[in-house]
Design an enzyme around this catalytic site. Sequence first.
Site, PDB file in Angstrom:
ATOM      1  CG  ASP A   1      -2.242   0.687   0.896  1.00 29.57           C
ATOM      2  OD1 ASP A   1      -2.145   2.012   0.876  1.00 29.57           O
ATOM      3  OD2 ASP A   1      -3.190   0.048   1.057  1.00 29.57           O
TER       4      ASP A   1
ATOM      5  CG  HIS B   1      -5.216   3.908   1.620  1.00 28.45           C
ATOM      6  ND1 HIS B   1      -5.256   2.659   1.505  1.00 28.45           N
ATOM      7  CD2 HIS B   1      -6.685   3.965   0.959  1.00 28.45           C
ATOM      8  CE1 HIS B   1      -6.233   1.892   0.850  1.00 28.45           C
ATOM      9  NE2 HIS B   1      -7.149   3.014   0.577  1.00 28.45           N
TER      10      HIS B   1
ATOM     11  CB  SER C   1     -10.138  -0.924  -0.120  1.00 31.15           C
ATOM     12  OG  SER C   1     -10.539   0.444   0.489  1.00 31.15           O
TER      13      SER C   1
END
Length: 390
Positions: free
Chosen positions: A190, A233, A386
Amino acid sequence: RLRRWSELREAARRGGGEMDRGYCRPRLLFVLLACGLASGAPLREFRTQRTGKPLYKYSQAAGDGSNDSDTTVLSEAARHTWLLALNVSGGPAPAAVCEGSKCVCEALAGMDVVLATCAEEDVTAVADAHPEVALVEEDGVIGLPAPNSSESADDEDDALGFLTLSWNQKRIGLDRTRATGRGTRIWVVDTGVRPTHKELEGRVTQVAFVDKSEKFGLCSSNKDERCLDTDGHGTHVAGTAAGKKFGVAPDAEVMAIKVFANELASARNIIKAMALILTKGRRGDIINLSLGAEGGQSPVLVRAFTKLTAAGFHIFVSAGNDDSNACLGQYSGHRPIFVVGASDRRDARADFSNFGDCLDIFAPGVRIKAAGVRFDRAYTRMSGTSIAAL
């Protein structure tokens, strides 16, 4: 127990409205995958001139005279990089297919993929000259998808807070199990992770990073600034998966790979991350990528994920946040990758969640609270498929 996949798909096919709560309650859904290419034109399939092998490109065919502005924009580093998928394992080194050509090549261990840097005519010549080359794909840029919503949340570090589960944790049955994920490793691919966050308790290992020049490298330690999350995130993903207070598997180990530079990642670096996991990971590990659900198919990435699942890794994909058919998403319909939509507190489909025949299950994905990135006690609420897939 999870219901049969056929029953789950039938509920997903119906889209919005009330769902039986059983569809939202796996006993322990550790972590799932969210991935896809940046929005823009999908990959177009062409053919090499001599042998007719598949050639996937984002741009128009050379010399067709068109000016299509709706194409995925490639970075300078990716403009002349190609992904070659091979049909055979073992034997000569995969990079040998480039010997004598104008391409500079790099073979990825265990992936049966060669990265070639050269002009299109040179890479097609390599493909036509070697029967073991199955297809050629242009390297694409993957955009980091924004969550459907995001807001800061107060630190509730108090006695009552630690004794009370959040709504999403209760929905998936954490109030009825003693399982904590101990012994489980979760690879978070990520924006990086804040390893010092109190939710993660030192259970994070910084493994690799991609810098702003799109170069892939290994982290020297957890203090390596090149590996740290500056977006938030990845930290929220890790906290949702393995946070001590708000996570699904509060004793799991997090292995962090930072692939986003300036909110973009190249397909070649995603595959490099997968090759690294295949080499350093172990059977039963879980892989999480948060990369969006729109975009064209990537045959080489699908091959890479299929190879990992065959090796015993677990990969899942989010349905997407477009309130549309999930079968249009990046990896939808490619088994054994499973697709997850988002539900709300009413056990109804979240109004942004994708739906359709390609969904396998719904899970909570609205205003999910987990670790924030600003400081070690920060929290954030995010919504999205997600987030549901964690």
